[in-house]
Design an enzyme around this catalytic site. Structure first.
Site, PDB file in Angstrom:
ATOM      1  N   HIS A   1     -10.701  -5.642  -2.257  1.00 16.49           N
ATOM      2  CA  HIS A   1      -9.324  -5.802  -1.791  1.00 16.49           C
ATOM      3  C   HIS A   1      -9.296  -5.994  -0.283  1.00 16.49           C
ATOM      4  O   HIS A   1     -10.231  -5.638   0.421  1.00 16.49           O
ATOM      5  CB  HIS A   1      -8.453  -4.615  -2.198  1.00 16.49           C
ATOM      6  CG  HIS A   1      -8.911  -3.288  -1.706  1.00 16.49           C
ATOM      7  ND1 HIS A   1      -9.978  -2.610  -2.256  1.00 16.49           N
ATOM      8  CD2 HIS A   1      -8.449  -2.495  -0.713  1.00 16.49           C
ATOM      9  CE1 HIS A   1     -10.147  -1.468  -1.630  1.00 16.49           C
ATOM     10  NE2 HIS A   1      -9.232  -1.374  -0.675  1.00 16.49           N
TER      11      HIS A   1
ATOM     12  N   ASP B   1       0.868  -1.174   0.000  1.00 22.76           N
ATOM     13  CA  ASP B   1       0.000   0.000   0.000  1.00 22.76           C
ATOM     14  C   ASP B   1       0.908   1.228   0.000  1.00 22.76           C
ATOM     15  O   ASP B   1       1.827   1.323   0.821  1.00 22.76           O
ATOM     16  CB  ASP B   1      -0.874  -0.018   1.258  1.00 22.76           C
ATOM     17  CG  ASP B   1      -1.983   1.017   1.226  1.00 22.76           C
ATOM     18  OD1 ASP B   1      -1.714   2.165   0.819  1.00 22.76           O
ATOM     19  OD2 ASP B   1      -3.108   0.685   1.623  1.00 22.76           O
ATOM     20  N   ILE B   2       0.694   2.161  -0.920  1.00 22.25           N
ATOM     21  CA  ILE B   2       1.569   3.338  -0.982  1.00 22.25           C
ATOM     22  C   ILE B   2       1.169   4.408   0.044  1.00 22.25           C
ATOM     23  O   ILE B   2       1.865   5.408   0.196  1.00 22.25           O
ATOM     24  CB  ILE B   2       1.652   3.957  -2.398  1.00 22.25           C
ATOM     25  CG1 ILE B   2       0.283   4.391  -2.899  1.00 22.25           C
ATOM     26  CG2 ILE B   2       2.332   2.998  -3.350  1.00 22.25           C
ATOM     27  CD1 ILE B   2       0.371   5.304  -4.107  1.00 22.25           C
TER      28      ILE B   2
ATOM     29  N   GLY C   1     -12.997  -1.353   1.289  1.00 23.69           N
ATOM     30  CA  GLY C   1     -13.368  -1.121  -0.095  1.00 23.69           C
ATOM     31  C   GLY C   1     -13.956   0.237  -0.386  1.00 23.69           C
ATOM     32  O   GLY C   1     -14.706   0.391  -1.350  1.00 23.69           O
TER      33      GLY C   1
ATOM     34  N   HIS D   1      -6.686  -5.578   3.164  1.00 25.27           N
ATOM     35  CA  HIS D   1      -5.470  -5.010   3.742  1.00 25.27           C
ATOM     36  C   HIS D   1      -4.883  -6.011   4.729  1.00 25.27           C
ATOM     37  O   HIS D   1      -5.613  -6.550   5.565  1.00 25.27           O
ATOM     38  CB  HIS D   1      -5.787  -3.725   4.528  1.00 25.27           C
ATOM     39  CG  HIS D   1      -6.333  -2.609   3.707  1.00 25.27           C
ATOM     40  ND1 HIS D   1      -5.552  -1.587   3.235  1.00 25.27           N
ATOM     41  CD2 HIS D   1      -7.590  -2.346   3.291  1.00 25.27           C
ATOM     42  CE1 HIS D   1      -6.304  -0.734   2.567  1.00 25.27           C
ATOM     43  NE2 HIS D   1      -7.551  -1.176   2.574  1.00 25.27           N
TER      44      HIS D   1
END
Length: 129
Positions: free
Chosen positions: A92, A28-29, A85, A94
């Site tokens: 997705h 994750d950026i 989401g 996390h």
């Protein structure tokens, strides 16, 4: 096409952790903690629980070795799972190394990491896969 589909296709640079025919995992950026990974099904589905049952099951099995690698790379009490989401209309999950429930608080400020930081995190997690 969603942002995540563009990442999966390599149209947007990312820090890939793992991939198979059905899923793609990358850093994750906007991470909550170092080692924060996203697991994304390759099929575009907006809501996580709209995924086919087999795909839901396979998602957890795909995530398991990644979670174990995160725990080794970034010692923590456990790897937390969050499915919201809200940010991107593509299902997705996390995976976040946590020591308390507050570590999964997505309203907290995100870490600001350099390219070198992301590359180090990527290499560390992959080394334990």
């Amino acid at each position: 096409m969603t942002l995540f589909s563009k990442i999966i296709k390599g149209e947007i640079p990312n820090y890939r952790i793992a991939e198979n025919d059905q899923f793609y995992a990358f850093l994750d950026i906007f991470p909550l903690m170092k080692g924060h990974v996203l697991i994304v099904p390759k099929v575009e589905t907006d809501r996580f629980f709209d995924l086919e049952d087999d795909l839901l099951r396979e998602c957890l099995l795909f995530a398991k070795p990644i979670a174990l690698a995160i725990e080794k790379a970034y010692p923590c009490n456990r790897v937390g799972i969050s499915v919201m989401g809200l940010e991107v209309p593509h299902a997705h999950m996390h995976l976040v190394p946590i020591n308390s429930a507050d570590d999964l608080n997505f309203t907290r400020p995100k870490l600001k990491l350099s390219t070198d930081d992301f590359q180090t995190i990527q290499e560390r997690i992959i080394s334990f896969l």
